[in-house]
Design an enzyme around this catalytic site. Structure first.
Site: not given
Ligand code: T1G
Length: 700
Positions: A105, A125
């Site tokens: 975004e 999301e």
């Molecule tokens: N926020 C905070 N921490 C995150 C994070 C995030 N979005 N994504 C990953 N982490 C942390 C995760 O907790 C872990 O840390 C470390 O990164 C490695 O993650 C307004 C509301 C990006 C593909 O849903 O799909 O944006 O817990 O083991 O296998 O519209 O993480 O070990 O300390 O998964 O290399 C939308 C979620 C958010 C993406 C990487 N985004 N993340 O995969 O590593 S909502 C998501 C993933 C949003 C807006 C909305 C995957 C990854 P720790 P990992 P990975």
């Protein structure tokens, strides 16, 4: 601040620097707006590039901030994106590796986007029970078209940048870099090229957004996602938001998206899915094993036993490209095992889930032997032999004799004492439990059972191997049934008592399946084999003579009704069919048994059925935490979700108890304790629950 600013000639560079995935938390958002202000004030700066340090452009909004004041603290994500759009100098997003959620975004608020090939692009999301809340539902359709955008938003699945860049008419990417390595340089050059351009800067918000079939298409889309959405609202709300993009002015569409997003943020389903997102990642962290604990190299694996479990376990490693040598005692057992592995792969090839060349590559990693000595070079050896301590003793004596120093010796036992197994060797520090769930090549759950002497680097290594073979690994201490089977024991006991008191197998199954379980306890028993529970109850009757059980399950097995494998179990089955047909014979048997017990059957509500089954899990889960068998309640949720079909949108038994309120759960338990047919001692709320209720706290 976690965004850096520098100027290269006439191009300002803002680098998101919030490891591990550049989550757009408050400090990163502040860094972006600070950098933007500097660039706009600096006359020498003609263009701006935004990029991400490390392994991601950005993984989106900072999920860890959700529900805290920081998530909305200005500059919130919406205002950051508006500031980018309002920039008088061109802004180019240089996108690599991961560009997801709020990260995408953010990029859509830039004037231009240059992507490296191989970048995973997603709006995930919906997997958190949400929808893109910073303009994704309004801008993505404008650059990719309504259908492509809606598919991405409703599925939440990543798509590679090169595929998106190849779509006819797409306006998501202005340029695809030659490689990830050249991305930054190409993005800077691109920024310089557009800086020289006259005229208005391109804004995604100004692009048209229509679908030729209009409402008819969205009705079709609602029908398509309706099935996914019967348990949680997010997918249908995604459709609503994208439809708003085609019907409203941009700013009105943004307001509609905000309304829909805010409504989802505090739904129990989104709270549950966000809990599980964190719990899954937290499960890999073992409190007393530092994350930088050195790991042992696992380059080759030995598997002992080519039966159903041994074969499934083997496939996990072959799929991850790790060579496996299977040991059996007889050639025909090996031949049978290999044939089963081949059959499984060929089925995947036939369904188009596996390319033929990949199948060949995997089979090339597989070898077999009849001699323990051939395992002497294996780094990790997993036994999946008959579940009997004497058999395990022979295996581990042999492993102790042949395995090289430092080899990890793992048992796939589901019920036996890993400490006793470790004691069959002179190297207990190298012994660990790796409890796979059948079918081992499908089920995500792996219980890693740490013995009292299991070395920390063995645990760290096995957890890393679990991630490599795509398992959700949860560490369990040594106890009867570890985490999952210890809990399902209480769940099954309650199911039996409910039959004695007046419920039927189909009523119990329907009630829990309506709650969201994939399968009720009796259909599950018929699938897995009722004789398995029978054997465990016989063993337990010796070890725990005063453990109360309903006799119905034993009576069923005494009739040879083991389930689908004998053509009859709690339910009747037509030959070759798996449809569970309520059995008059079984229901009669249950009625007879009630008479023997002198019980007058009573009408039992679905609510009581669900509470007694689920709260039994919660109470036993609390004891498991008290006993230190599991280190955190999220681990228990992960076990029950990935191994036992607990409904994902309820977050797991412990999270669900938090949502119900531990006070209410404890009060229900006290009511059940008064039921003379039940087990009053079991229903005393666990001390941990009583403590949390007294302190007004929850499972953490
Ligand atoms: N926020 C905070 N921490 C995150 C994070 C995030 N979005 N994504 C990953 N982490 C942390 C995760 O907790 C872990 O840390 C470390 O990164 C490695 O993650 C307004 C509301 C990006 C593909 O849903 O799909 O944006 O817990 O083991 O296998 O519209 O993480 O070990 O300390 O998964 O290399 C939308 C979620 C958010 C993406 C990487 N985004 N993340 O995969 O590593 S909502 C998501 C993933 C949003 C807006 C909305 C995957 C990854 P720790 P990992 P990975």
């Amino acid at each position: 601040m976690t965004a850096e600013y520098k100027v290269l000639g006439d191009v300002a560079v803002i680098t998101l620097a919030n490891p591990p995935v550049n989550g757009l938390g408050f400090s990163t958002r502040t860094g972006i707006t600070d950098g933007l202000s500097k660039a706009l004030e600096d006359a020498a700066v003609k263009a701006i590039v935004i990029t991400g340090a490390g392994k991601a452009f950005s993984g989106g909004a900072d999920i860890k901030e959700f529900g805290t004041p920081k998530a909305l603290q200005d500059p919130n994500l919406l205002s950051v994106i508006l500031a980018l759009e309002a920039s008088t100098k061109p802004i180019v997003a240089a996108i690599h590796s991961v560009c997801m959620g709020g990260g995408l975004e953010l990029a859509l608020g830039c004037h231009y986007r240059v992507a490296a090939p191989g970048t995973s692009v997603a709006l995930p999301e919906v997997k958190l029970g949400l929808l893109p809340g910073a303009g994704g539902t309004q801008r993505l359709p404008r650059v990719l078209g309504v259908e492509t955008a809606l598919n991405m938003i409703v599925s939440g699945e990543p798509v590679k940048s090169e595929l998106l860049a190849s779509l006819p008419g797409q306006k998501l990417f202005d340029k695809l870099a030659a490689s990830p390595e050249s991305l930054f340089e190409e993005a800077v050059e691109f920024a310089q090229s557009v800086a020289a351009k006259d005229g208005e800067l391109p804004l995604v918000r100004k692009l048209p957004c229509k679908h030729p079939q209009g409402d008819a298409y969205f009705q079709f889309a609602r029908n398509m996602v309706g099935g996914m959405s019967k348990n949680y609202p997010a997918p249908l709300k995604c459709v609503d938001a994208v439809q708003a993009a085609t019907q409203m002015k941009f700013d009105d569409g943004m307001a509609e998206e905000r309304r829909l997003f805010t409504a989802l943020m505090f739904t129990p389903e989104s709270l549950a899915l966000r809990h599980l997102f964190m719990a899954e990642r937290a499960a890999s962290r073992i409190p007393d094993v530092p994350e930088d604990t050195p790991q042992r190299a696992i380059k080759s694996v030995g598997v002992i036993g080519a039966g159903t479990m041994g074969g499934g376990i083997t496939m996990n490693f072959l799929n991850a490209g790790i060579p496996v040598k299977i040991l059996e005692m007889k050639q025909e057992a090996l031949d049978r095992g290999i044939a089963t592995i081949r059959k499984n792969y060929e089925a995947q090839v036939k369904k188009g889930k596996l390319k033929a060349d990949k199948y060949d590559q995997r089979m090339a990693l597989l070898s077999t032997t009849l001699a323990y000595d051939d395992l002497k070079d294996a780094d990790l050896i997993i036994e999946a032999v008959f579940e009997e301590l004497g058999v395990k003793e022979k295996v581990f004596n042999e492993l102790d004799r042949v395995a090289k120093p430092g080899a990890i010796l793992a048992s796939n036992t589901s019920t036996l004492d890993v400490d006793k197994i470790a004691a069959f060797t002179k190297r207990p520090q190298d012994v660990v439990g790796m409890h796979f769930f059948s079918p081992a090549n499908v089920m995500k759950l792996l219980e890693v059972v740490r013995g009292k002497e299991t070395a920390k680097d063995v645990l760290a290594t096995v957890m890393a191997v679990a991630k490599k073979i795509k398992k959700t690994a949860v560490v369990s201490g040594v106890c009867d049934g570890f985490i999952g089977n210890r809990m399902i024991e209480q769940y099954s006991r309650q199911a039996g008592f409910l039959l004695d008191e007046g419920a039927t197998p189909q009523q119990v199954d329907k009630a829990v399946e309506k709650f969201g379980f994939a399968m009720g306890p009796f259909r599950m028993g018929d699938l897995a084999g009722n004789d398995i529970g029978w054997a465990i109850r016989k063993r337990r009757a010796v070890e725990y003579p005063d453990m109360k059980y309903s006799r119905t399950a034993d009576k069923l097995c005494e009739l040879g009704r083991y389930g689908q494998k004998t053509g009859a179990g709690w339910y009747d089955y037509q030959a070759g069919k798996r449809d569970a047909i309520p059995s008059e014979l079984v229901n009669k048997m249950i009625e007879e048994h009630r008479k023997e017990l002198g019980i007058t059957p009573r009408k039992i509500s679905d609510e009581e059925i669900v509470q007694r089954l689920v709260y039994a899990l919660v109470n036993e889960g609390a004891h498991i935490l008290e006993d230190g068998i599991a280190s955190k309640s999220g681990d228990i949720d992960m076990v029950y979700l990935t191994g036992y079909g607990f409904p994902i949108w309820r977050g797991g038994p412990m999270h669900y108890a938090n949502q119900v309120g531990l006070y209410n759960v404890a009060e229900a338990m006290k009511r059940f304790a008064k039921n003379p047919r039940d087990d009053a001692s079991f229903w005393q709320p666990a001390p941990l629950i009583r403590k949390l209720v007294a302190e007004g706290k929850q499972f953490s």
